[in-house]
Structures are given as C-alpha cells and as structure tokens.
Design an enzyme around this catalytic site. Structure first.
Site, PDB file in Angstrom:
ATOM      1  N   ASN A 280       0.867  -1.180   0.000  1.00  0.00           N
ATOM      2  CA  ASN A 280       0.000   0.000   0.000  1.00  0.00           C
ATOM      3  C   ASN A 280       0.904   1.231   0.000  1.00  0.00           C
ATOM      4  OD1 ASN A 280      -1.791   2.054   0.508  1.00  0.00           O
ATOM      5  ND2 ASN A 280      -2.257   1.424   2.617  1.00  0.00           N
TER       6      ASN A 280
ATOM      7  N   LYS B 106       0.046   4.314  -0.201  1.00  0.00           N
ATOM      8  CA  LYS B 106      -0.577   5.490   0.442  1.00  0.00           C
ATOM      9  C   LYS B 106      -0.378   6.748  -0.419  1.00  0.00           C
ATOM     10  CE  LYS B 106       0.204   3.240   4.813  1.00  0.00           C
ATOM     11  NZ  LYS B 106       0.173   3.339   6.261  1.00  0.00           N
TER      12      LYS B 106
ATOM     13  N   HIS C 248      -9.468   0.722   4.737  1.00  0.00           N
ATOM     14  CA  HIS C 248      -8.190   0.869   5.442  1.00  0.00           C
ATOM     15  C   HIS C 248      -8.400   1.769   6.657  1.00  0.00           C
ATOM     16  CE1 HIS C 248      -4.081   2.100   6.325  1.00  0.00           C
ATOM     17  NE2 HIS C 248      -3.701   1.007   5.685  1.00  0.00           N
TER      18      HIS C 248
ATOM     19  N   GLU D 254      -6.832   4.129   7.862  1.00  0.00           N
ATOM     20  CA  GLU D 254      -6.646   5.574   7.636  1.00  0.00           C
ATOM     21  C   GLU D 254      -7.890   6.183   6.983  1.00  0.00           C
ATOM     22  OE1 GLU D 254      -2.880   5.258   5.626  1.00  0.00           O
ATOM     23  OE2 GLU D 254      -1.976   4.584   7.503  1.00  0.00           O
TER      24      GLU D 254
ATOM     25  N   GLU E  29      -5.451  -5.662  10.187  1.00  0.00           N
ATOM     26  CA  GLU E  29      -4.411  -4.681  10.476  1.00  0.00           C
ATOM     27  C   GLU E  29      -4.732  -3.972  11.792  1.00  0.00           C
ATOM     28  OE1 GLU E  29      -2.380  -3.252   6.669  1.00  0.00           O
ATOM     29  OE2 GLU E  29      -4.280  -2.189   6.767  1.00  0.00           O
TER      30      GLU E  29
ATOM     31  N   GLY F 148       2.307   1.546  10.836  1.00  0.00           N
ATOM     32  CA  GLY F 148       3.255   2.653  10.757  1.00  0.00           C
ATOM     33  C   GLY F 148       3.902   3.016  12.081  1.00  0.00           C
TER      34      GLY F 148
ATOM     35  N   SER G 205       3.371  -2.847  10.272  1.00  0.00           N
ATOM     36  CA  SER G 205       4.820  -2.844  10.469  1.00  0.00           C
ATOM     37  C   SER G 205       5.496  -4.153  10.036  1.00  0.00           C
ATOM     38  CB  SER G 205       5.161  -2.498  11.924  1.00  0.00           C
ATOM     39  OG  SER G 205       4.673  -1.197  12.236  1.00  0.00           O
TER      40      SER G 205
HETATM   41  C1  PEP Z   1      -0.721  -0.281   5.918  1.00  0.00           C
HETATM   42  O1  PEP Z   1      -0.730   0.878   5.565  1.00  0.00           O
HETATM   43  O2  PEP Z   1      -1.639  -1.027   5.551  1.00  0.00           O
HETATM   44  C2  PEP Z   1       0.371  -0.752   6.774  1.00  0.00           C
HETATM   45  C3  PEP Z   1       0.293  -1.951   7.260  1.00  0.00           C
HETATM   46  O3  PEP Z   1       1.412   0.119   7.003  1.00  0.00           O
HETATM   47  P1  PEP Z   1       2.839  -0.235   7.668  1.00  0.00           P
HETATM   48  O4  PEP Z   1       3.336  -1.508   7.024  1.00  0.00           O
HETATM   49  O5  PEP Z   1       3.700   0.931   7.353  1.00  0.00           O
HETATM   50  O6  PEP Z   1       2.597  -0.434   9.132  1.00  0.00           O
END
Ligand code: PEP
Length: 252
Positions: free
Chosen positions: A10, A12, A96, A98, A168, A174, A214
């Site tokens: 992703n 973003k 997601h 976000e 997630e 992040g 992460s």
């Molecule tokens: C994501 O944006 O779906 C995500 C898992 O980000 P990160 O790997 O940076 O934690």
C-alpha cells in the site's frame, strides 16, 4: 486447503507518477519469474494507470487504495470502480484504517464500496482492525466481527470468491509495533471461523487473510509461518523495491 500466498504493498499518498513508475518497474524486474506469492502494489489513483501500463507484462498486479461506491455522477474529486478497472487495476483496498480514521468511513460505507468493487468485477481487500483502546477494553473481537459482518452485509456467497481480508491492528500500522505471533494467530483463526459462520466453511477455507502492521524483511517470515496467515499488507516497507523484494522472497 492450500491458499496462494499474497503480498500486497500500500503506497498510500507517496510518490509522484514518474516516481511510482520507476519503483514499480524496478520491482517488476526483481519479481521476474516469481509464481508464489501473488504480488500487488497499490499506488495513488493518479499513478495507477501509469504503473499498470509500465508493468503490464510482469507478474506484479496493481490495485487501488480507495473508490467511490457510485458508478458515476456529480461527486467532485472521486473515482469509481469502473474507472479504476479501466486504469488497469485488479484489486481495491477497502476500509483501510486511515480511511476510517481520517475520512470517517463507516462499515455501511465500506459495504457500499465492497458491492461497487464486486459489481465492477474487481477484487476487494477488506481491511479491518481494532485500535489500541479497543484492544485494551477487550473489544477486539466485537469490533472485528462488526467490521466483517457489516462490511459484507448482503453480499452473496457466490460473489465473494475473490475476497481478501486484511487484519491490520490500528496500533501496529506505521508504528513499528507488530502484533505478537499469538495475537495474530488467534485473530486470524477467529476470522476464518467467523467467515465460516457468516457464509460457508468452503468460503472460509478459500479466503486469504493477510496481516498488516509494520511488516518488514526482519519479521515477515515469522508472520507468514503463522497458521491462517496467508500474506501481508505492507505499507512503509513496500515503498522501496529492494526492501519490498526481501518481503516478497520471505521463503528464501
Ligand atoms: C498499511 O498501511 O496497511 C500498513 C500496514 O502500514 P505499515 O506496514 O507501514 O505499518
């Protein structure tokens, strides 16, 4: 039942069109000849057609990060599933954290987007996850169950054969914090049995459930070895082709 592993990136709101094409082209070269896992990157909607065109003969697939649920209309600034499909995408990330956190997306809105995605013949990656406060209050399964059952409300069994679920935990996105092996294993097992109860055992067995939060080259193997984990949704570590390929080649 064996499920094809799936590693998705992703991107973003990172990378201009030329930057996205450069990274995607580098990644496509590094992925040449790879059959497993299935690989997907989700650039911004602006870069999507450029990336899809640049890597169309590679094994790397392209997805979008968001869509509007209407087919067309006076919705300034929005993009529909048909437009995303015409741009060369195969997948769309939906719900997601976000989007839920910063753009107020509810489970009802997520459900409308799932239906629009399925209606266009695209494959939805339904993202779900609890916040740290919800986990601390013991509400993890209540939240996840609601996100799945409301997000897929009214979807027919036959429509969901390409559904991908991405667990997630919001507190792991992040932040550098990864859920423990036990936490991930328990949630994924729970989600598979939930799909069985909501739809059918066969759908539950076939649906790929990704972990996101992460994921990096150093922890991907341990995560992929967990039963009921079929892949990873990767944010930060997918932005660099040399780093992302180490995640994709987690088995080597
Ligand atoms: C994501 O944006 O779906 C995500 C898992 O980000 P990160 O790997 O940076 O934690």
């Amino acid at each position: 039942m064996s499920r094809r592993p799936f590693i998705a990136g992703n991107w973003k709101m990172y990378k201009t069109g030329p930057q996205a094409v450069e990274t995607a082209t580098d990644l496509a070269k590094l992925c040449s000849g790879i059959n497993d896992p299935e690989i997907m990157i989700a650039p911004t909607n602006l870069s999507l057609p450029l990336v899809a065109q640049a890597i169309k003969s590679s094994v790397v697939k392209v997805g979008a990060q968001n869509l509007h649920f209407q087919r067309e209309g006076a919705f300034t600034g929005e993009v529909s599933a048909d437009m995303i499909k015409a741009a060369g995408a195969e997948y769309i990330l939906i719900g997601h954290s976000e989007r839920r956190q910063y753009f107020g997306e509810t489970d009802t809105c997520v459900c409308q987007k799932i239906k629009a995605t399925l209606g266009a013949g695209l494959k939805p990656v339904l993202c779900i996850g609890e916040t740290e406060a919800q986990r601390d209050e013991g509400k993890t399964y209540f939240i996840l169950d609601k996100q799945v059952s409301d997000g897929l409300k009214g979807c027919g069994l036959g429509e969901l054969s390409d559904l991908v679920l991405a667990y997630e935990p919001v507190w792991a996105i992040g932040t550098g914090k990864t859920a423990s092996i036990d936490q991930v294993g328990e949630v994924h097992q729970h989600l598979r049995s939930l799909l069985g109860r909501l739809f059918s055992k066969d759908l539950a067995d076939r649906t790929r459930i990704l972990y996101g939060g992460s994921v990096k080259p150093e922890n991907v193997k341990d995560i992929m070895d967990i039963e009921d984990v079929d892949g990873a949704l990767v944010g930060g570590a997918s932005l660099d082709a040399d780093k992302f390929i180490k995640i994709i080649k987690y088995n080597e």
